[in-house]
Design an enzyme around this catalytic site. Structure first.
Site, mmCIF file in Angstrom:
data_model
loop_
_atom_site.group_PDB
_atom_site.id
_atom_site.type_symbol
_atom_site.label_atom_id
_atom_site.label_comp_id
_atom_site.label_asym_id
_atom_site.label_seq_id
_atom_site.Cartn_x
_atom_site.Cartn_y
_atom_site.Cartn_z
ATOM 1 N N LYS A 252 47.063 53.271 36.325
ATOM 2 C CA LYS A 252 45.959 54.231 36.291
ATOM 3 C C LYS A 252 46.103 55.097 37.544
ATOM 4 O O LYS A 252 45.184 55.195 38.378
ATOM 5 C CB LYS A 252 44.625 53.455 36.255
ATOM 6 C CG LYS A 252 43.430 54.286 35.949
ATOM 7 C CD LYS A 252 43.171 54.444 34.468
ATOM 8 C CE LYS A 252 42.029 55.398 34.239
ATOM 9 N NZ LYS A 252 41.840 55.768 32.836
ATOM 10 N N ASP B 263 44.938 53.008 29.658
ATOM 11 C CA ASP B 263 44.058 53.148 28.479
ATOM 12 C C ASP B 263 44.828 53.769 27.315
ATOM 13 O O ASP B 263 44.692 53.329 26.162
ATOM 14 C CB ASP B 263 42.777 53.944 28.800
ATOM 15 C CG ASP B 263 42.978 55.042 29.829
ATOM 16 O OD1 ASP B 263 44.061 55.102 30.427
ATOM 17 O OD2 ASP B 263 42.060 55.849 30.022
ATOM 18 N N ASP C 192 47.253 40.943 32.620
ATOM 19 C CA ASP C 192 46.456 39.841 32.079
ATOM 20 C C ASP C 192 45.793 40.270 30.770
ATOM 21 O O ASP C 192 45.856 39.583 29.751
ATOM 22 C CB ASP C 192 45.395 39.472 33.119
ATOM 23 C CG ASP C 192 44.543 38.297 32.698
ATOM 24 O OD1 ASP C 192 45.094 37.372 32.073
ATOM 25 O OD2 ASP C 192 43.334 38.315 32.979
#
Ligand code: NAD
Length: 365
Positions: free
Chosen positions: A191, A224, A248
């Site tokens: 990100k 995303d 994770d």
């Protein structure tokens, strides 16, 4: 020479799937000398520690371990054994292949990705400040006074360290995995548009590492967008390298895409040490029922065989497991069309079926 391996059954349903895995590994014909050791809630209740020193000593000696899942109490009790093991042996690379085998019910039958998750840094480093603590108040004041950053008085704070060193070695591990396993592409997820000094650093390092591996294609995705694309065009993805927390989360997404947690294997690898374990937990509600699917740990055993250089046996075991799943008869409840299907077999009968298939596949060479 037999391979000497630390064998940790774990707790909850761990001992059942570990026993099934031990049996299929031995049925490959590869010789093992198991060093059985304890970890988990049972030894915690007896000895006051979930991870006795003798277990750590065994891994130090043998350098390779296979481990059933272990329970981490929520809120109180002992810390996660897995986090402790990753730290003790600096197991910085978590490798989780997610491949949809024929016969599994999934909306994503084309999935064949490998998640390479950084295991030691990021928000997972456990550097946290409780909302009401003096340290948290001092940190809030520092942020306001020195950086002009407004943090509400009632905020707790977690810190996200991401280093050049940590990013370099995980991205190198991803490229190494791609090269050694005939993969074509590495995607770095981040990100970086928002967290410029942590995810941005990770991306910059990933680009530099990629230049040293020209035979493997490289691309990056904002996390995303990656999640969106994984469920719309999974066939475009191959090896995906991610910082700890994204890794994770995307691991469980990957497990869902290939038919569930019962099918998702994993390896935690450092320089000189490796621990192989399923992605899933100890599923304690099924403890002792001979019910859960041992495939994830068996496939972790396949990864272990490859790590030990037993490529032919690894391929044979993977084929045998895939064949049992493809036939769909002697499989556990989670692989049946409905969860209460009376034809579902138990954990140990699934192992019997894999051993039967192994016997039918002749060793080559
Ligand atoms: P879980 O993965 O144990 O189980 C969640 C659900 O997934 C189960 O109820 C079951 O329906 C299904 N499932 C899991 N494994 C399966 C299998 N092999 N076959 C068929 N179905 C399966 O997750 P949880 O309930 O959140 O965690 C239980 C405990 O495990 C917790 O204490 C957690 O901290 C621990 N945990 C351990 C590890 C590890 O040891 N590596 C990993 C994750 C969670």
């Amino acid at each position: 020479m037999p391979h000497r391996v630390t064998f940790i059954p774990g707790d909850g349903t761990g001992p059942e799937i570990a026993e099934a895995t031990r049996r299929v590994l031995e049925a490959t014909g590869v010789e093992f000398e198991w060093d059985f050791q304890e970890a988990g809630i049972d030894v915690f209740e007896r000895e006051g520690t979930p991870l006795p020193e003798r277990t750590l000593e065994s891994i130090r000696r043998n350098k390779v371990a296979i481990k059933g899942p272990t329970t981490t109490p929520v809120g109180s009790g002992h810390r996660s054994i897995n986090v402790a093991l990753r730290q003790a042996f600096d197991l910085y690379a978590c490798i989780r292949p997610c491949k949809a085998y024929e016969g599994v019910r999934t909306r994503f039958p084309e999935t064949d990705i490998v998640i390479v998750r950084e295991n030691t840094e990021d928000l997972y480093a456990g550097i946290e400040f409780e909302r009401t603590s003096d340290e948290c108040a001092r940190l809030r004041r520092f942020l306001a006074d020195e950086l002009g950053a407004r943090v509400r008085e009632d905020a707790g704070i977690s810190i996200k360290p991401i280093s050049v060193f940590g990013s370099q070695r995980i991205v190198e591990a991803a490229f190494r995995y791609a090269e050694e396993n005939g993969r074509r592409k590495v995607t770095a997820a981040h990100k970086a548009n928002i967290m410029k000094f942590t995810d941005g650093l990770f991306l910059e390092v990933a680009r530099q590492v990629a230049e040293r591996h020209p035979s493997i294609e490289f691309e990056d995705r904002i996390i995303d967008n990656l999640c969106n694309q994984l469920v719309t065009r999974p066939e475009e993805y191959d090896v995906i390298v991610l910082p700890n927390l994204y890794g994770d989360i995307v691991s469980d997404l990957g497990a869902g895409m290939i038919g569930g947690l019962g099918l998702a294997p994993g390896a935690n690898i450092g320089d000189g040490y490796a621990i192989f374990e399923a992605t899933h937990g100890s599923a304690p509600k099924y403890k002792g029922l001979n019910k859960v699917n041992p495939t994830a740990l068996m496939l972790s055993g396949v990864l272990m065989l490859r790590y030990l250089g037993e490529m032919e046996a690894a391929d044979r075991l993977e084929r045998a497991i895939a064949e049992v799943i493809r036939k769909g008869e002697k499989v556990t409840y989670d692989l049946k069309p409905t969860r209460d299907d009376p034809t579902a077999v138990g954990t140990s009968e699934f192992a019997d079926a894999v051993i039967e298939e192994l016997a039918a596949i002749a060793p080559s060479g």
